[in-house]
Design an enzyme around this catalytic site. Structure first.
Site, PDB file in Angstrom:
ATOM      1  N   HIS A  57       0.843  -1.191   0.000  1.00 49.44           N
ATOM      2  CA  HIS A  57       0.000   0.000   0.000  1.00 49.44           C
ATOM      3  C   HIS A  57       0.885   1.251   0.000  1.00 49.44           C
ATOM      4  O   HIS A  57       2.104   1.158   0.168  1.00 49.44           O
ATOM      5  CB  HIS A  57      -0.945   0.009   1.215  1.00 49.44           C
ATOM      6  CG  HIS A  57      -0.251  -0.010   2.534  1.00 49.44           C
ATOM      7  ND1 HIS A  57      -0.264  -1.102   3.376  1.00 49.44           N
ATOM      8  CD2 HIS A  57       0.482   0.925   3.161  1.00 49.44           C
ATOM      9  CE1 HIS A  57       0.433  -0.828   4.459  1.00 49.44           C
ATOM     10  NE2 HIS A  57       0.910   0.393   4.350  1.00 49.44           N
TER      11      HIS A  57
HETATM   12  P1  TYD Z   1      -2.708  -3.833   7.079  1.00 51.38           P
HETATM   13  O1  TYD Z   1      -2.481  -2.357   7.042  1.00 51.38           O
HETATM   14  O2  TYD Z   1      -3.399  -4.440   5.910  1.00 51.38           O
HETATM   15  O3  TYD Z   1      -1.335  -4.590   7.343  1.00 51.38           O
HETATM   16  P2  TYD Z   1      -0.008  -4.644   6.465  1.00 51.38           P
HETATM   17  O4  TYD Z   1      -0.006  -3.460   5.564  1.00 51.38           O
HETATM   18  O5  TYD Z   1       1.077  -4.613   7.451  1.00 51.38           O
HETATM   19  O6  TYD Z   1       0.016  -5.926   5.713  1.00 51.38           O
HETATM   20  O7  TYD Z   1      -3.491  -4.152   8.408  1.00 51.38           O
HETATM   21  C1  TYD Z   1      -3.942  -5.453   8.696  1.00 51.38           C
HETATM   22  C2  TYD Z   1      -5.119  -5.347   9.650  1.00 51.38           C
HETATM   23  O8  TYD Z   1      -4.735  -4.737  10.873  1.00 51.38           O
HETATM   24  C3  TYD Z   1      -6.243  -4.496   9.095  1.00 51.38           C
HETATM   25  O9  TYD Z   1      -7.480  -5.129   9.432  1.00 51.38           O
HETATM   26  C4  TYD Z   1      -6.159  -3.198   9.837  1.00 51.38           C
HETATM   27  C5  TYD Z   1      -5.518  -3.598  11.148  1.00 51.38           C
HETATM   28  N1  TYD Z   1      -4.673  -2.540  11.719  1.00 51.38           N
HETATM   29  C6  TYD Z   1      -5.153  -1.775  12.762  1.00 51.38           C
HETATM   30  O10 TYD Z   1      -6.288  -1.948  13.241  1.00 51.38           O
HETATM   31  N2  TYD Z   1      -4.356  -0.794  13.281  1.00 51.38           N
HETATM   32  C7  TYD Z   1      -3.118  -0.557  12.807  1.00 51.38           C
HETATM   33  O11 TYD Z   1      -2.408   0.345  13.320  1.00 51.38           O
HETATM   34  C8  TYD Z   1      -2.628  -1.346  11.706  1.00 51.38           C
HETATM   35  C9  TYD Z   1      -1.254  -1.127  11.138  1.00 51.38           C
HETATM   36  C10 TYD Z   1      -3.439  -2.326  11.196  1.00 51.38           C
END
Ligand code: TYD
Length: 141
Positions: A57
């Site tokens: 992302h």
């Molecule tokens: P995501 O941003 O998709 O993780 P990555 O980019 O590291 O692969 O986040 C995964 C899940 O965690 C998503 O459901 C959102 C949640 N999340 C939070 O609730 N708070 C946070 O600070 C982060 C980073 C993720």
């Protein structure tokens, strides 16, 4: 919201330095000292199964330090025109990732911990999770 015009060359590895002693090391990250933004949130990735990737992302506003607190992994940075891979394997080194850049993390070693220090709270509207949309935004600049 507008996507920021940063490039991969604006991202650098910061040596956070360490306090060394025979009984172990300490690395400190302190607002107004060795980090150029105020830390609003800390999160860490761990127990990442072999072969998995994370991230995938870009952010409109958020900037972050990414630290291999334990083990190692790779960070792929992409500004829509150029890409670079950064290998992180030292807890005293932080990769400073600016807003407006695509990032993907992979090749996590077993037991690794990826610690992220972020300039913003978790706001889903700050994310671009679609790479094609990201490329279109960057090409508009
Ligand atoms: P995501 O941003 O998709 O993780 P990555 O980019 O590291 O692969 O986040 C995964 C899940 O965690 C998503 O459901 C959102 C949640 N999340 C939070 O609730 N708070 C946070 O600070 C982060 C980073 C993720």
């Amino acid at each position: 919201m507008k996507l920021k015009n940063n490039t991969i060359s604006d991202c650098s590895i910061i040596d956070l330095s360490k306090v060394h002693s025979e009984s172990g090391n300490i690395t400190v990250v302190e607002n107004e000292s060795n980090i150029p933004f105020e830390v609003k949130r800390v999160y860490y990735l761990y127990d990442v199964p072999g072969g998995e990737s994370r991230g995938g992302h870009a952010h409109y506003n958020l900037e972050q330090y990414i630290v291999a607190a334990s083990g190692s992994f790779e960070v792929l940075l992409d500004d829509g025109f150029n890409r670079k891979k950064v290998f992180l394997n030292r807890p005293n080194l932080a990769l400073h990732v600016l807003p407006g850049l695509w990032r993907k993390l992979d090749n996590f070693s077993s037991g690794s911990i990826c610690m992220v220090l972020a300039s913003e709270l978790y706001i889903e509207q700050d994310y671009i999770r679609n790479y094609i949309e990201f490329k279109e935004w960057k090409l508009k600049k």
